[in-house]
Design a protein around this motif. Structure first.
Motif, PDB file in Angstrom:
ATOM      1  N   THR A 141       0.809  -1.227   0.000  1.00 51.08           N
ATOM      2  CA  THR A 141       0.000   0.000   0.000  1.00 51.08           C
ATOM      3  C   THR A 141       0.839   1.273   0.000  1.00 51.08           C
ATOM      4  OG1 THR A 141      -0.124  -0.120   2.414  1.00 51.08           O
ATOM      5  CG2 THR A 141      -1.927  -1.125   1.150  1.00 51.08           C
ATOM      6  N   ALA A 142       2.150   1.166   0.129  1.00 51.13           N
ATOM      7  CA  ALA A 142       2.998   2.364   0.197  1.00 51.13           C
ATOM      8  C   ALA A 142       3.117   3.034  -1.168  1.00 51.13           C
ATOM      9  CB  ALA A 142       4.386   1.977   0.707  1.00 51.13           C
ATOM     10  N   PHE A 143       3.744   4.181  -1.174  1.00 49.68           N
ATOM     11  CA  PHE A 143       4.051   4.906  -2.408  1.00 49.68           C
ATOM     12  C   PHE A 143       2.792   5.234  -3.220  1.00 49.68           C
ATOM     13  CE2 PHE A 143       7.521   1.551  -2.089  1.00 49.68           C
ATOM     14  CZ  PHE A 143       8.298   2.295  -1.228  1.00 49.68           C
ATOM     15  N   PRO A 144       1.992   6.169  -2.775  1.00 55.53           N
ATOM     16  CA  PRO A 144       0.758   6.504  -3.511  1.00 55.53           C
ATOM     17  C   PRO A 144       1.007   7.050  -4.910  1.00 55.53           C
ATOM     18  CG  PRO A 144       1.216   8.125  -1.778  1.00 55.53           C
ATOM     19  CD  PRO A 144       2.148   6.985  -1.545  1.00 55.53           C
ATOM     20  N   SER A 145       2.222   7.535  -5.172  1.00 54.67           N
ATOM     21  CA  SER A 145       2.531   8.111  -6.494  1.00 54.67           C
ATOM     22  C   SER A 145       3.303   7.152  -7.380  1.00 54.67           C
ATOM     23  CB  SER A 145       3.335   9.415  -6.319  1.00 54.67           C
ATOM     24  OG  SER A 145       2.644  10.359  -5.531  1.00 54.67           O
ATOM     25  N   LEU A 146       3.480   5.916  -6.922  1.00 54.18           N
ATOM     26  CA  LEU A 146       4.345   4.970  -7.627  1.00 54.18           C
ATOM     27  C   LEU A 146       3.874   4.699  -9.056  1.00 54.18           C
ATOM     28  CD1 LEU A 146       6.867   3.266  -6.945  1.00 54.18           C
ATOM     29  CD2 LEU A 146       5.332   1.357  -6.509  1.00 54.18           C
ATOM     30  N   GLN A 147       4.831   4.734  -9.982  1.00 54.47           N
ATOM     31  CA  GLN A 147       4.551   4.451 -11.386  1.00 54.47           C
ATOM     32  C   GLN A 147       5.371   3.279 -11.920  1.00 54.47           C
ATOM     33  OE1 GLN A 147       5.143   8.043 -13.639  1.00 54.47           O
ATOM     34  NE2 GLN A 147       3.667   9.224 -12.455  1.00 54.47           N
ATOM     35  N   ARG A 148       6.510   3.028 -11.313  1.00 52.39           N
ATOM     36  CA  ARG A 148       7.365   1.938 -11.791  1.00 52.39           C
ATOM     37  C   ARG A 148       8.110   1.335 -10.606  1.00 52.39           C
ATOM     38  NH1 ARG A 148       9.498  -0.052 -16.456  1.00 52.39           N
ATOM     39  NH2 ARG A 148      11.562  -1.004 -16.339  1.00 52.39           N
ATOM     40  N   VAL A 149       8.169   0.009 -10.555  1.00 53.08           N
ATOM     41  CA  VAL A 149       8.925  -0.679  -9.507  1.00 53.08           C
ATOM     42  C   VAL A 149       9.634  -1.881 -10.120  1.00 53.08           C
ATOM     43  CG1 VAL A 149       6.895  -2.033  -8.831  1.00 53.08           C
ATOM     44  CG2 VAL A 149       8.808  -1.778  -7.243  1.00 53.08           C
ATOM     45  N   GLU A 150      10.889  -2.062  -9.730  1.00 53.02           N
ATOM     46  CA  GLU A 150      11.684  -3.203 -10.188  1.00 53.02           C
ATOM     47  C   GLU A 150      12.231  -3.933  -8.975  1.00 53.02           C
ATOM     48  OE1 GLU A 150      14.587  -2.355 -13.176  1.00 53.02           O
ATOM     49  OE2 GLU A 150      13.273  -0.954 -14.262  1.00 53.02           O
ATOM     50  N   LEU A 151      11.834  -5.205  -8.828  1.00 54.63           N
ATOM     51  CA  LEU A 151      12.228  -6.019  -7.685  1.00 54.63           C
ATOM     52  C   LEU A 151      13.015  -7.253  -8.096  1.00 54.63           C
ATOM     53  CD1 LEU A 151       8.734  -6.076  -5.927  1.00 54.63           C
ATOM     54  CD2 LEU A 151      10.639  -4.591  -5.333  1.00 54.63           C
ATOM     55  N   ASN A 152      13.211  -7.450  -9.377  1.00 53.39           N
ATOM     56  CA  ASN A 152      13.759  -8.704  -9.879  1.00 53.39           C
ATOM     57  C   ASN A 152      15.145  -9.024  -9.322  1.00 53.39           C
ATOM     58  OD1 ASN A 152      14.081  -6.350 -11.748  1.00 53.39           O
ATOM     59  ND2 ASN A 152      15.610  -7.701 -12.674  1.00 53.39           N
ATOM     60  N   ASP A 153      15.471 -10.302  -9.367  1.00 54.81           N
ATOM     61  CA  ASP A 153      16.770 -10.807  -8.915  1.00 54.81           C
ATOM     62  C   ASP A 153      17.050 -10.504  -7.457  1.00 54.81           C
ATOM     63  OD1 ASP A 153      18.094 -12.083 -11.322  1.00 54.81           O
ATOM     64  OD2 ASP A 153      17.532 -10.145 -12.151  1.00 54.81           O
ATOM     65  N   ASN A 154      16.051 -10.764  -6.617  1.00 58.51           N
ATOM     66  CA  ASN A 154      16.214 -10.817  -5.173  1.00 58.51           C
ATOM     67  C   ASN A 154      15.765 -12.210  -4.722  1.00 58.51           C
ATOM     68  OD1 ASN A 154      17.052  -8.177  -3.807  1.00 58.51           O
ATOM     69  ND2 ASN A 154      15.513  -7.452  -5.269  1.00 58.51           N
ATOM     70  N   PRO A 155      16.371 -12.763  -3.676  1.00 59.73           N
ATOM     71  CA  PRO A 155      16.069 -14.154  -3.278  1.00 59.73           C
ATOM     72  C   PRO A 155      14.801 -14.293  -2.429  1.00 59.73           C
ATOM     73  CG  PRO A 155      17.818 -13.278  -1.897  1.00 59.73           C
ATOM     74  CD  PRO A 155      17.527 -12.218  -2.924  1.00 59.73           C
ATOM     75  N   VAL A 156      13.723 -13.642  -2.872  1.00 61.01           N
ATOM     76  CA  VAL A 156      12.439 -13.821  -2.187  1.00 61.01           C
ATOM     77  C   VAL A 156      11.879 -15.190  -2.582  1.00 61.01           C
ATOM     78  CG1 VAL A 156      10.115 -12.892  -1.844  1.00 61.01           C
ATOM     79  CG2 VAL A 156      12.050 -11.334  -2.229  1.00 61.01           C
ATOM     80  N   ARG A 157      11.394 -15.937  -1.610  1.00 56.21           N
ATOM     81  CA  ARG A 157      10.939 -17.306  -1.866  1.00 56.21           C
ATOM     82  C   ARG A 157       9.510 -17.303  -2.414  1.00 56.21           C
ATOM     83  NH1 ARG A 157      11.471 -20.110   3.618  1.00 56.21           N
ATOM     84  NH2 ARG A 157      10.998 -17.979   4.331  1.00 56.21           N
ATOM     85  N   LEU A 158       9.418 -17.319  -3.726  1.00 56.95           N
ATOM     86  CA  LEU A 158       8.102 -17.290  -4.372  1.00 56.95           C
ATOM     87  C   LEU A 158       7.772 -18.588  -5.099  1.00 56.95           C
ATOM     88  CD1 LEU A 158       8.089 -13.699  -5.933  1.00 56.95           C
ATOM     89  CD2 LEU A 158       7.126 -14.431  -3.743  1.00 56.95           C
ATOM     90  N   LYS A 159       8.783 -19.415  -5.352  1.00 56.90           N
ATOM     91  CA  LYS A 159       8.570 -20.636  -6.120  1.00 56.90           C
ATOM     92  C   LYS A 159       9.256 -21.812  -5.437  1.00 56.90           C
ATOM     93  CE  LYS A 159       8.385 -18.153 -10.561  1.00 56.90           C
ATOM     94  NZ  LYS A 159       8.982 -18.047 -11.922  1.00 56.90           N
TER      95      LYS A 159
END
Length: 414
Positions: free
Chosen positions: A363-381
């Motif tokens: 919910t943060a960043f009310p003005s957000l237009q672009r975000v890049e999170l790739n290549d971090n070791p978050v366990r999603l798969k």
């Protein structure tokens, strides 16, 4: 009868007055706006001999005679196939503008110094290896454009050009600049990018300079910059600088570019640059950021990618950043300081060591237009996938797609 005539006359006078007033108003509204003296000086003079793009391989006496007969103030010989200029060029002492750009010229004639009224010389994109010493006689010159040549040096007489406002020597083969360059009192723009500069002379005389381009050189150190009080843009990217000089006197600086150097730290007094709007310091050796950086009231763009950062200042939220790039660092967790960055539009935090996406990220960043999170070791798969992290990632993705309707604005964990 007399009253009738007077009334008629009065009406006629009123009609004329109304028409005259209308004409004056129209004239004022449609008259060309008066240009500043500087803007006017950079335009081509009215009397122009234009031979641009005519595939001319030789400037003949007929060309020079035509320009002379018209008392031409401008001669445009650009975009031809010229390899040299004739000695008769020196007869055109009425010239204010001379363009010989985009040709194959290897040397400019000494008679160039006879053009004492010349205000702009454009010789870009040729094969020049040196300049005539007589160029120092062009005391009326305001713009000297020599970019995209093969110049290995500049004559010291260039310091005589006390009216010079712009010197563009981008993309040459310069190893050094003559000391006289640092004494030009009217110089506002100096672009010496993409050369082979190893050192610089003193810049103490450049008190009018607003832009200094030194990008893509091999500079190891810089001279003092305390005299550059009018400087607005400083381009030092792609050099070999291990440290920056004291920049606290740059009271007008808006853009500071130091990407791809060998900086181990930013100046501790960087918070004195109160007009700074953009700081680009990616691809260095930075391990931390000065805490007082957050005291810069106008900083909107902060580029710190490809360094060795493990944390960000805890009070980073005090900055009204709209663009933040901290990709390719050593961040192990999402900085909580970002939660309060309400103005952030672009966040690039890819290629770090972040394992957890915080709940507030959704919910943060009310003005957000672009975000890049790739290549971090978050366990999603896989078997170790974290359902909580999967849900947060999906919600953030849906928010970006729904709000901006462009999938490319969200580069998630892959």
């Amino acid at each position: 009868s007399c009253r009738m005539h007077l009334t008629t006359a009065a009406k006629a006078i009123c009609a004329v007055a109304v028409a005259l007033a209308g004409y004056i108003a129209y004239t004022i509204a449609t008259a060309p706006r008066k240009k500043s003296a500087k803007a006017a000086a950079l335009e081509k003079p009215r009397r122009t001999c234009d031979f641009k793009g005519q595939r001319i391989d030789t400037v003949t006496d007929e060309h020079i005679e035509a320009a002379g007969n018209e008392r031409a103030e401008a001669l445009d010989l650009s975009e031809n196939e010229l390899t040299l200029l004739p000695e008769s060029l020196g007869k055109l002492d009425n010239l204010k503008f001379l363009s010989v750009g985009i040709n194959r010229i290897e040397i400019l004639p000494e008679v160039l110094g006879d053009l004492i009224n010349l205000e702009e010389l454009d010789a870009n994109d040729n094969k020049l290896t040196k300049l005539p010493a007589s160029i120092g006689k062009l005391v009326s010159l305001k713009r000297l454009l020599l970019y995209k040549n093969s110049l290995a040096s500049l004559p010291d007489g260039i310091g005589n050009l006390t009216s010079l406002e712009e010197l563009n020597i981008f993309d040459n083969k310069l190893i050094s600049l003559p000391p006289s360059v640092g004494t030009l009192p009217s110089l506002e723009v100096l672009n010496a990018g993409d050369n082979k500069l190893e050192t610089l002379p003193s810049l103490d005389g450049l008190t009018a300079l607003t832009r200094l381009g030194l990008f893509r050189n091999t500079l190891i150190r810089l001279p003092a910059m305390a005299s550059l009080v009018a400087l607005e843009k400083l381009e030092l990217n792609h050099n070999q600088l291990g440290a920056l000089p004291d920049l606290s006197a740059l009271h007008c600086i808006q853009e500071l570019m130091v990407t791809k150097n060998k900086l181990g730290a930013l100046p501790p007094n960087i918070h004195h640059l109160l007009t700074l709007q953009s700081l680009e310091a990616s691809r260095n050796l930075l391990t931390s950021i000065p805490e007082k950086l957050v005291e810069l009231p106008h900083l909107r763009k902060l580029m710190l990618a490809d360094n060795q950062l493990t944390t960000l200042p805890a009070n980073l939220y005090k900055l009204h950043l709209t663009i933040l790039d901290v990709s390719s660092n050593r961040l192990q967790e999402f900085p909580d300081a970002l939660a309060k960055c309400k103005d952030l539009k672009t966040l690039v935090i890819s290629h770090n060591k972040i394992e957890t996406l915080p709940a507030w990220l959704v919910t943060a960043f009310p003005s957000l237009q672009r975000v890049e999170l790739n290549d971090n070791p978050v366990r999603l798969k896989g078997p170790d996938a974290d359902p909580v992290q999967q849900e947060r990632h999906q919600k953030l993705k849906e928010r970006c797609h729904k709000q901006f309707k462009l999938a490319r604005n969200f580069i998630g964990i892959v």
